[in-house]
Design a protein around this motif. Structure first.
Motif, PDB file in Angstrom:
ATOM      1  N   LEU A  27       0.822  -1.218   0.000  1.00  0.00           N
ATOM      2  CA  LEU A  27       0.000   0.000   0.000  1.00  0.00           C
ATOM      3  C   LEU A  27       0.852   1.262   0.000  1.00  0.00           C
ATOM      4  CD1 LEU A  27      -2.677  -1.125   2.629  1.00  0.00           C
ATOM      5  CD2 LEU A  27      -2.853  -1.229   0.146  1.00  0.00           C
ATOM      6  N   GLY A  31      -4.257   2.483  -1.815  1.00  0.00           N
ATOM      7  CA  GLY A  31      -5.039   1.315  -2.215  1.00  0.00           C
ATOM      8  C   GLY A  31      -6.085   0.981  -1.166  1.00  0.00           C
ATOM      9  N   ASP A 108      -8.779  -3.624  -3.896  1.00  0.00           N
ATOM     10  CA  ASP A 108      -7.586  -3.773  -4.737  1.00  0.00           C
ATOM     11  C   ASP A 108      -6.781  -5.009  -4.333  1.00  0.00           C
ATOM     12  OD1 ASP A 108      -8.136  -1.253  -5.978  1.00  0.00           O
ATOM     13  OD2 ASP A 108      -7.214  -0.243  -4.267  1.00  0.00           O
ATOM     14  N   ARG A 134      -6.115   1.443 -10.664  1.00  0.00           N
ATOM     15  CA  ARG A 134      -5.647   1.000  -9.353  1.00  0.00           C
ATOM     16  C   ARG A 134      -4.169   1.322  -9.220  1.00  0.00           C
ATOM     17  NH1 ARG A 134      -9.879  -2.360  -7.664  1.00  0.00           N
ATOM     18  NH2 ARG A 134     -11.120  -3.101  -9.421  1.00  0.00           N
ATOM     19  N   PRO A 135      -3.669   1.418  -7.978  1.00  0.00           N
ATOM     20  CA  PRO A 135      -2.229   1.628  -7.800  1.00  0.00           C
ATOM     21  C   PRO A 135      -1.445   0.528  -8.520  1.00  0.00           C
ATOM     22  CG  PRO A 135      -3.377   1.890  -5.704  1.00  0.00           C
ATOM     23  CD  PRO A 135      -4.380   1.363  -6.684  1.00  0.00           C
ATOM     24  N   LEU A 138      -0.936  -2.895  -7.167  1.00  0.00           N
ATOM     25  CA  LEU A 138      -2.152  -3.685  -6.940  1.00  0.00           C
ATOM     26  C   LEU A 138      -2.935  -3.864  -8.238  1.00  0.00           C
ATOM     27  CD1 LEU A 138      -3.208  -1.873  -3.632  1.00  0.00           C
ATOM     28  CD2 LEU A 138      -1.876  -3.974  -3.867  1.00  0.00           C
ATOM     29  N   SER A 139      -2.238  -3.749  -9.360  1.00  0.00           N
ATOM     30  CA  SER A 139      -2.928  -3.791 -10.657  1.00  0.00           C
ATOM     31  C   SER A 139      -3.412  -5.197 -11.000  1.00  0.00           C
ATOM     32  CB  SER A 139      -2.017  -3.268 -11.766  1.00  0.00           C
ATOM     33  OG  SER A 139      -0.831  -4.049 -11.834  1.00  0.00           O
TER      34      SER A 139
END
Length: 225
Positions: A27, A31, A108, A134-135, A138-139
């Motif tokens: 994180l 996220g 996420d 998403r970040p 965390l994709s």
């Protein structure tokens, strides 16, 4: 039909220190993560511990809240994490099975105590539920499984709190059908893994058969067919 999605499966040691270290890493750019605990007490303890490291970002939700308080909380979560929600930079939702059952929320990253395989899939269903940015870290959707005493044991064993709720047999079978897997493909593997886990002629991994037989005896009284 939706294209197949590979959801990463990772095993995480059952300590707050390991969880905090992992969340700090994953994180780092923000996220929204869901953490499903199998008991209210465990959810409360986790939320309390994480609030020290992520102040203002942790939300606790479980079935023992007074109905109105829970309804307000759930509507706030949906307003943040639902299909059209306005997502905060960082949100850590710690909850019990209410996360898997009723809320149309989209995480996420998902962290879950070990549970029977069908329930794990329900929890995975709250992961990357809607199309959105998403970040980068965390994709790809990932489930981190925790709530196991020692992953290197053969077979590993769920923590006592989870065994008290779900029994040994279906927790062990969930571990067995996921053994050696670092991803599951949705939706194609859902039915086959659930059927395998509940098959009357279940075949245990090498070295697990004795523990599996013991777990089965606990479920089936003597003389049961």
């Amino acid at each position: 039909t939706s294209p197949p999605v590979a959801v990463g499966i990772e095993r995480l040691d059952d300590s707050i220190e390991d969880l905090v270290a992992r969340l700090r890493r994953d994180l780092a750019d923000g996220g929204c993560v869901g953490i499903v605990r199998n008991t209210v007490r465990r959810a409360q303890e986790t939320a309390r511990a994480l609030a020290v490291y992520f102040p203002g970002s942790v939300t606790l939700v479980h079935s023992r809240f007074v109905a109105q308080h829970r309804a307000d909380l759930e509507s706030r979560l949906v307003s943040e994490l639902g299909r059209t929600g306005v997502r905060p930079h960082l949100r850590i939702v710690v909850g019990t099975q209410v996360i898997e059952q009723s809320l149309d929320v989209d995480f996420d990253l998902m962290v879950s105590d070990l549970a029977p395989i069908d329930l794990l899939f329900q929890r995975i269903g709250r992961l990357h539920r809607h199309s959105r940015g998403r970040p980068a870290a965390l994709s790809a959707p990932r489930l981190l499984i925790t709530g196991v005493e020692e992953w290197s044991d053969e077979p590993p064993q769920a923590i006592q709190q989870s065994r008290g709720i779900y029994g040994d047999l279906h927790l062990m079978r969930a571990l067995a059908v996921l053994a050696g897997k670092d991803a599951v493909t949705l939706p194609s593997e859902i039915a086959s893994l659930v059927q395998a886990a509940y098959d009357d002629n279940f075949t245990w991994p090498t070295g697990w058969a004795d523990a599996g037989a013991t777990a089965r005896v606990k479920v089936e009284p003597p003389g049961a067919v």
